[in-house]
Design a protein around this motif. Structure first.
Motif, short mmCIF file in Angstrom:
data_model
loop_
_atom_site.label_atom_id
_atom_site.label_comp_id
_atom_site.label_asym_id
_atom_site.label_seq_id
_atom_site.Cartn_x
_atom_site.Cartn_y
_atom_site.Cartn_z
N THR A 174 131.19 56.52 28.28
CA THR A 174 131.23 55.31 29.11
C THR A 174 131.65 54.10 28.28
O THR A 174 132.41 53.25 28.76
CB THR A 174 129.85 55.06 29.74
N LEU B 174 135.35 54.32 27.71
CA LEU B 174 136.09 54.04 28.95
C LEU B 174 136.14 52.54 29.23
O LEU B 174 137.11 52.04 29.79
CB LEU B 174 135.47 54.80 30.13
N ALA B 175 135.10 51.80 28.84
CA ALA B 175 135.11 50.35 29.06
C ALA B 175 136.30 49.71 28.34
O ALA B 175 136.91 48.77 28.84
CB ALA B 175 133.80 49.73 28.56
N TYR B 176 136.64 50.24 27.17
CA TYR B 176 137.80 49.70 26.44
C TYR B 176 139.10 50.00 27.20
O TYR B 176 139.99 49.18 27.26
CB TYR B 176 137.88 50.28 25.03
N LEU B 177 139.17 51.19 27.80
CA LEU B 177 140.38 51.54 28.55
C LEU B 177 140.49 50.74 29.85
O LEU B 177 141.57 50.44 30.32
CB LEU B 177 140.39 53.04 28.89
N ASN B 178 139.34 50.40 30.42
CA ASN B 178 139.32 49.67 31.69
C ASN B 178 139.40 48.16 31.49
O ASN B 178 139.22 47.40 32.45
CB ASN B 178 138.02 49.97 32.46
N GLY B 179 139.59 47.71 30.26
CA GLY B 179 139.64 46.27 30.00
C GLY B 179 138.30 45.61 30.25
O GLY B 179 138.20 44.42 30.55
N LYS B 180 137.21 46.38 30.15
CA LYS B 180 135.87 45.81 30.42
C LYS B 180 135.05 45.74 29.13
O LYS B 180 133.82 45.90 29.17
CB LYS B 180 135.14 46.69 31.43
N GLN B 181 135.73 45.51 28.00
CA GLN B 181 134.95 45.57 26.75
C GLN B 181 133.85 44.53 26.67
O GLN B 181 132.88 44.72 25.96
CB GLN B 181 135.83 45.56 25.49
#
Ligand code: PLP
Length: 496
Positions: free
Chosen positions: A358, A361-368
């Motif tokens: 998870t 995935l935050a890095y891939l979703n631009g939600k870092q």
């Protein structure tokens, strides 16, 4: 004191007044406790209380009336002891130290999304080692094996061929385990070349020379403490050389007359001699730290996409995920490590995979910025100043002087030695307690507040306190220091 009273207070006489453990357990006083708690636990608590009384007698700290009063309250004291015994020892605390990755406080807090995933995956069953397509047994590292290289390619912005298909990843319990396992799998019985400037101790007793010895590899030191050149590595290569090891110095900085080959130069040397180059990188950093005013730092993202054969990193440092060690590198090397029987002893559980996946995935979703460690790193000082001023103004206490003051936060976790971030803190001064007593008092609150002491004041750096906890801090301080009728020196008891 009369002679008679003095004799009465003799230890012999006082010991005689203490009940036997068995008698206490059979008494009606213990009855209520035995209804709730297992007998052994009650016995244990009572034994501790009686032992403490014996000790006080031994130290001549008790008189007959004093002891009698304590014995009248024996049941309550045992009950309090029992209450403590069934409280968790591991507790949530408020980290107001301003150290983002404080190892003693559990390093990186997990994101809400990671916590939800843990809940989802761990409250029932999951496909940890099960292939849902074929219905057959699978391997637990498939969940991150492709994801880690993908995150690295995407974030580095480098063409995919710099992180080729043949790149794989493996996760173990922590970076120390990752490094040890890599050395043992790839270099047992052979030699590993390391610069004398990198024979470091990371902390918690993790010393590169000792780890190397335990792995069964032989250390081949090259260069000097301050300067090591590629030629030093080159001249140390023999038919026994299995690895070139580079170590991120982690918790200290070497300045002045220093020299160290670039990663690229070591990669070239390794390629020329068909020797893998392995870096114990540690930080797990995928962000551009120079954006936060931290220069010259080793970066996991750069190392892992530079073409090194293998890189080890921590999951709970700057990546902001769960405790784990991540190995990324060429597939044949990762396969050899996975085949090492010791891998089984370092494997991580489903909770770790859930949180790590998870977080990645935050890095891939631009939600870092949903990752707390990243958000704390990115928080600007002005925002922190406003929070500190609001907090300082909200606490009204006859004992506490509160003031917002500038300070510096540090990243911690051995990631960015010597670097710091501009921040603000609420400085606390107590009218009757010195700064150390006040800090100790704060640690005994519920939840405990861990602060920093500087210049005779207690500092609460709000960078590491979630903004949602500011109200909790105010309420805690108000409750324990706000009332003039309270005796401030009567610490501890009231806050338990
Ligand atoms: C922090 C660090 C380690 C140890 O990592 P853990 O995950 O705590 O085991 C090892 N090597 C380097 C370079 C580090 O920075």
């Amino acid at each position: 004191m009369t002679v008679k009273a003095a004799m009465e207070n003799e230890p012999e006489n006082l010991y005689r007044r203490l009940p036997q453990l068995g008698a206490f357990l059979d008494s009606s006083a213990a009855g209520g406790l035995l209804e709730t708690f297992p007998r052994e636990l009650v016995a244990d608590a009572a034994r501790n209380v009686l032992l403490r009384l014996r000790k006080e007698i031994e130290e001549n700290a008790l008189t007959v009336p004093l002891l009698e009063r304590k014995l009248e309250r024996l049941k309550e004291t045992v009950a309090a002891e029992l209450h403590d015994a069934v409280q968790p020892s591991l507790r949530a605390v408020i980290n107001a130290t301003g150290v983002i990755l404080q190892t003693n406080l559990g390093r990186a807090p997990l994101s809400q999304a990671a916590l939800r995933r843990i809940h989802e995956v761990a409250s029932g069953y999951c496909n940890l080692e099960f292939d849902l397509d074929t219905g057959e047994r699978s391997k637990r590292d498939v969940h991150i094996e492709k994801l880690i290289p993908r995150v690295l390619t995407v974030l580095s912005g480098k063409p995919a061929d710099r992180v080729p298909e043949s790149t794989a990843a493996l996760v173990v319990n922590n970076c120390a385990a990752a490094t040890f396992l890599a050395l043992n799998s790839l270099a047992e019985g052979g030699e590993v070349i390391v610069s004398r400037g990198e024979l470091v101790e990371i902390g918690g007793g993790f010393r590169i020379p000792e780890i190397l010895r335990k792995s069964g590899a032989m250390l081949r030191e090259v260069g000097t403490t301050n300067r090591t050149r590629v030629a030093d590595y080159a001249s140390a290569i023999t038919p026994q050389t299995r690895l070139i090891l580079r170590v991120h110095r982690s918790n200290f900085r070497l300045e002045g007359f220093t020299e160290r080959p670039s990663i690229e130069a070591l990669i070239e040397l390794g390629a020329q001699n068909s020797i893998p180059v392995f870096e114990d990188q540690g930080t797990g950093c995928v962000a551009r730290l120079d954006a936060y005013g931290i220069q010259d730092e080793s970066c996991w993202l750069d190392s892992a996409t530079a073409g090194l054969s293998l890189v080890a990193s921590s999951g709970d440092k700057l990546l902001g995920g769960p405790q784990c060690g991540i190995l990324v590198g060429r597939r044949p090397l990762i396969d050899r490590i996975r085949e090492n029987p010791l891998y089984r002893t370092y494997r991580v559980d489903k909770l770790t995979y859930a949180a790590l996946e998870t977080t990645l995935l935050a890095y891939l979703n631009g939600k870092q910025e949903s990752i707390p460690a990243v958000a704390m790193l990115a928080m600007d000082a002005e925002t922190i100043r406003l929070r500190c001023e609001a907090l300082a103004a909200a606490v009204r206490s006859p004992f506490l002087k509160t003031e917002a003051v500038p300070t510096r936060s540090v990243v911690g976790g051995g990631t960015t030695p010597g670097a710091s971030l501009p921040s603000f803190a609420v400085a606390l001064q107590h009218t009757e307690l010195n700064e150390h007593a006040l800090a100790s008092r704060l640690r005994r609150l519920e939840p405990p507040i861990v602060s920093r002491v500087a210049n005779q004041r207690v500092l609460l750096d709000l960078r590491t306190v979630p903004a949602g906890k500011d109200a909790t801090l105010v309420a805690l301080l108000q409750k324990h220091f706000g009332d003039a009728s309270r005796n401030p020196a009567a610490a501890v008891q009231d806050s338990r």
